[in-house]
Design an enzyme around this catalytic site. Structure first.
Site, PDB file in Angstrom:
ATOM      1  N   THR A  72       0.787  -1.339  -0.003  1.00 38.34           N
ATOM      2  CA  THR A  72      -0.046   0.168   0.141  1.00 38.34           C
ATOM      3  C   THR A  72       0.871   1.067  -0.081  1.00 38.34           C
ATOM      4  OG1 THR A  72      -1.750  -0.978   0.978  1.00 38.34           O
ATOM      5  CG2 THR A  72      -1.636   1.357   1.416  1.00 38.34           C
ATOM      6  N   ASP A 114       1.151  -6.099  -4.887  1.00 46.84           N
ATOM      7  CA  ASP A 114       0.334  -6.198  -3.825  1.00 46.84           C
ATOM      8  C   ASP A 114       0.812  -7.509  -3.087  1.00 46.84           C
ATOM      9  OD1 ASP A 114      -1.824  -6.789  -2.156  1.00 46.84           O
ATOM     10  OD2 ASP A 114      -3.099  -5.494  -2.846  1.00 46.84           O
ATOM     11  N   SER A 115       1.206  -7.513  -1.890  1.00 54.24           N
ATOM     12  CA  SER A 115       1.973  -8.509  -1.114  1.00 54.24           C
ATOM     13  C   SER A 115       0.871  -9.832  -0.832  1.00 54.24           C
ATOM     14  CB  SER A 115       2.564  -8.132   0.196  1.00 54.24           C
ATOM     15  OG  SER A 115       1.379  -8.103   1.270  1.00 54.24           O
ATOM     16  N   THR A 146       1.422  -4.874   3.837  1.00 52.65           N
ATOM     17  CA  THR A 146       1.122  -5.272   5.410  1.00 52.65           C
ATOM     18  C   THR A 146       0.579  -6.615   5.236  1.00 52.65           C
ATOM     19  OG1 THR A 146      -0.881  -4.082   5.438  1.00 52.65           O
ATOM     20  CG2 THR A 146       1.178  -2.998   6.104  1.00 52.65           C
ATOM     21  N   ASP A 147      -0.111  -7.087   4.356  1.00 53.99           N
ATOM     22  CA  ASP A 147      -0.894  -8.487   4.069  1.00 53.99           C
ATOM     23  C   ASP A 147       0.000  -9.553   4.540  1.00 53.99           C
ATOM     24  OD1 ASP A 147      -3.172  -7.123   3.790  1.00 53.99           O
ATOM     25  OD2 ASP A 147      -3.217  -7.610   1.571  1.00 53.99           O
ATOM     26  N   THR A 197       2.391 -10.244  14.024  1.00 53.44           N
ATOM     27  CA  THR A 197       1.159 -11.052  13.031  1.00 53.44           C
ATOM     28  C   THR A 197       0.370  -9.556  12.749  1.00 53.44           C
ATOM     29  OG1 THR A 197      -0.433 -12.562  12.728  1.00 53.44           O
ATOM     30  CG2 THR A 197      -0.303 -11.595  15.034  1.00 53.44           C
ATOM     31  N   THR A 246      -1.570 -23.590  17.627  1.00 53.90           N
ATOM     32  CA  THR A 246      -2.982 -23.089  18.231  1.00 53.90           C
ATOM     33  C   THR A 246      -3.517 -22.079  17.625  1.00 53.90           C
ATOM     34  OG1 THR A 246      -4.017 -22.388  19.970  1.00 53.90           O
ATOM     35  CG2 THR A 246      -1.749 -21.675  20.074  1.00 53.90           C
ATOM     36  N   GLN A 247      -4.632 -22.171  17.402  1.00 55.59           N
ATOM     37  CA  GLN A 247      -5.361 -20.803  16.615  1.00 55.59           C
ATOM     38  C   GLN A 247      -5.477 -19.583  17.630  1.00 55.59           C
ATOM     39  OE1 GLN A 247      -9.489 -22.329  16.031  1.00 55.59           O
ATOM     40  NE2 GLN A 247      -8.687 -23.971  14.959  1.00 55.59           N
ATOM     41  N   CYS A 248      -5.315 -19.980  18.960  1.00 59.44           N
ATOM     42  CA  CYS A 248      -5.155 -18.801  19.698  1.00 59.44           C
ATOM     43  C   CYS A 248      -4.015 -17.788  19.619  1.00 59.44           C
ATOM     44  CB  CYS A 248      -5.100 -19.345  21.264  1.00 59.44           C
ATOM     45  SG  CYS A 248      -6.496 -20.164  21.988  1.00 59.44           S
TER      46      CYS A 248
HETATM   47  N1  ASP Z   1      -2.639  -5.368   0.121  1.00 59.90           N
HETATM   48  C1  ASP Z   1      -1.725  -4.313   0.557  1.00 59.90           C
HETATM   49  C2  ASP Z   1      -0.354  -5.284   0.570  1.00 59.90           C
HETATM   50  O1  ASP Z   1      -0.307  -6.241   1.315  1.00 59.90           O
HETATM   51  C3  ASP Z   1      -2.048  -4.145   1.824  1.00 59.90           C
HETATM   52  C4  ASP Z   1      -0.940  -3.123   2.625  1.00 59.90           C
HETATM   53  O2  ASP Z   1       0.079  -3.147   2.260  1.00 59.90           O
HETATM   54  O3  ASP Z   1      -1.132  -2.471   3.583  1.00 59.90           O
HETATM   55  O4  ASP Z   1       0.313  -5.160  -0.378  1.00 59.90           O
END
Ligand code: ASP
Length: 334
Positions: free
Chosen positions: A13, A56-57, A88-89, A159, A270-272
Site C-alpha cells: 500500500t 500487492d503483497s 502489510t498483508d 502478526t 494453536t488458533q489462539c
Molecule cells: N494489500 C496490501 C499489501 O499487502 C495491503 C498493505 O500493504 O497494507 O500489499
C-alpha cells in the site's frame, strides 16, 4: 561497513495509488519517496532499490522470499542496516522467512509499510519509513524486525492484527523490541545480538506447505483432500486452545497419521493468538504425540509456516526437519 542504509521497495500500500478497481502499485513510486526523504538532515544516508515489479503483497509466493533475501545478501557488506518496504498483508510472513534465512545477521533488517498510501492524505507512510530508517541506521543488533505505528517488533513474533488501525501489528507472545513515542525506548531485554552469519538462501517450492484450520465438523476426507498432493511436504495444523482437535471424529487421526507416514511433516499450532501448544495436556491431543505431529510451542502461524518452508527447502529428510522445527533458531519461540 559504511554508515548507509539500503531501502528495498518490494510493493504494498505504501507505494500504491487509487485506480478504477482499487489500490494498485504506482509507477515511479521511488522518485516520489525520494522527494519526501532527500534533504531530511536527521535521516541516515540511504540508497533506494526497487524490485522490477512491486506487488500487492497478497500476491506474494513463498519462492519470492529467497529473491528478497538475495537482494539484501548481495549488498550486505555495503550497508550498516536495511529497510524493506513491504505490503502489510504478508509482511509478518516475509519477516519470519527472512529471519530464518538470515540467521546470525550482524546488522538490522527492518520491514515497514503503510496502511494509507504515501500519496493519499493522512498517510502513515512517512512516519513509518523515517523511523525505520533511523532504527536501521542506529540499532546494533541482528534482528529482522517490523516497525509499524509506534513499535519495533521481532519479525518472527509478529502478526497483522488490524486491517484498519495504523498500529497494525501485534506480537502476542513476545515483548516489543522498542517503543517509539517522544523518545525511542529500546526494551530492557536484549534483542538478538549481532552474530556469526549463517545465511541460507534455499530454493523454496511454494507448494510444499499448506495450512489446515481445525473446525467443528472437520472430516477425514477433508484432511485427505488437502494432504493427498505429491508436492505437499509440510502441514501446519491450526488446532484449538492448547493444541486440541476432534479426536472422536472417525478416521481423522488416521488421515493425519497417513500423511505423516508418507513423509509430510505435520506441526501443531494453536488458533489462539496468545499462549503455547501443550500437546497432550488434553486427551484430545495426546494421540498427536503418538503419530509424530510436532508441537509449534508459541510460534505465530507465520513463523511456523515460514520455518517449515525454509527447513524443508534445506533438508530432504523429514526426521531432521521435525527435530529442527522444535528447537529455537532465531528467537521465534519462548
Ligand atoms: N494489500 C496490501 C499489501 O499487502 C495491503 C498493505 O500493504 O497494507 O500489499
Amino acid at each position: 561497513m559504511s554508515g548507509r542504509v539500503l531501502v528495498l521497495h518490494t510493493g504494498g500500500t505504501i507505494g500504491m495509488e487509487r485506480g478504477t478497481d482499487g489500490y494498485r502499485p504506482m509507477p515511479g513510486f521511488g522518485a516520489v519517496l525520494r522527494r519526501h526523504l532527500d534533504g531530511v538532515c536527521w535521516l541516515p544516508a540511504f540508497d533506494l532499490v526497487e524490485l522490477p515489479q512491486p506487488i500487492d503483497s497478497a500476491n506474494l509466493q513463498p519462492a519470492q522470499w529467497t529473491a528478497i533475501a538475495a537482494e539484501l545478501v548481495a549488498r550486505w557488506n555495503d550497508y550498516r542496516g536495511f529497510v524493506v518496504l513491504h505490503g502489510t498483508d504478508t509482511m509478518a510472513w516475509t519477516a519470519s522467512a527472512l529471519s530464518f534465512m538470515l540467521r546470525g545477521a550482524d546488522r538490522p533488517v527492518i520491514l515497514t509499510g503503510a496502511q494509507i498510501p504515501l500519496v493519499e492524505p493522512r498517510s502513515d507512510a512517512l512516519a513509518n519509513v523515517r523511523t525505520a530508517l533511523l532504527l536501521a541506521g542506529s540499532l546494533k543488533c541482528g534482528e529482522v524486525g517490523i516497525f509499524f505505528g509506534r513499535r519495533l517488533l521481532r519479525g518472527n513474533r509478529s502478526t497483522k492484527f488490524s486491517s484498519t488501525a495504523l498500529d497494525a501489528f501485534a506480537s502476542p507472545n513476545a515483548a516489543a523490541l522498542a517503543e517509539v513515542g517522544i523518545d525511542v525506548r529500546v526494551a530492557a531485554h536484549d534483542p538478538l545480538p549481532a552474530g556469526a552469519r549463517d545465511f541460507q538462501l534455499p530454493q523454496i517450492d511454494s507448494r510444499a506447505v499448506a495450512v489446515l484450520t481445525v473446525h467443528p465438523g472437520l472430516s477425514a476426507r477433508q484432511v485427505d483432500a488437502l494432504t493427498d498432493d505429491p508436492a505437499l511436504r509440510g502441514l501446519v495444523l491450526c488446532s484449538y486452545g492448547a493444541g486440541n482437535l476432534p479426536d472422536a471424529t472417525p478416521g481423522l487421526l488416521d488421515a493425519l497419521a497417513r500423511a505423516v507416514a508418507r513423509g509430510v511433516v505435520v506441526v501443531n499450532r494453536t488458533q489462539c493468538a496468545h499462549g503455547p501448544v501443550v500437546q497432550g495436556a488434553y486427551a484430545t491431543a495426546a494421540a498427536l504425540n503418538r503419530i509424530g505431529v510436532v508441537a509449534a510451542a508459541d510460534m505465530t502461524l507465520e513463523a511456523a509456516f515460514a520455518k517449515l518452508h525454509v527447513l524443508l527447502a534445506l533438508h530432504p529428510d523429514p526426521a531432521l526437519v521435525r527435530a529442527r522445527f522444535g528447537t529455537a533458531l532465531c528467537g521465534e519461540l519462548s
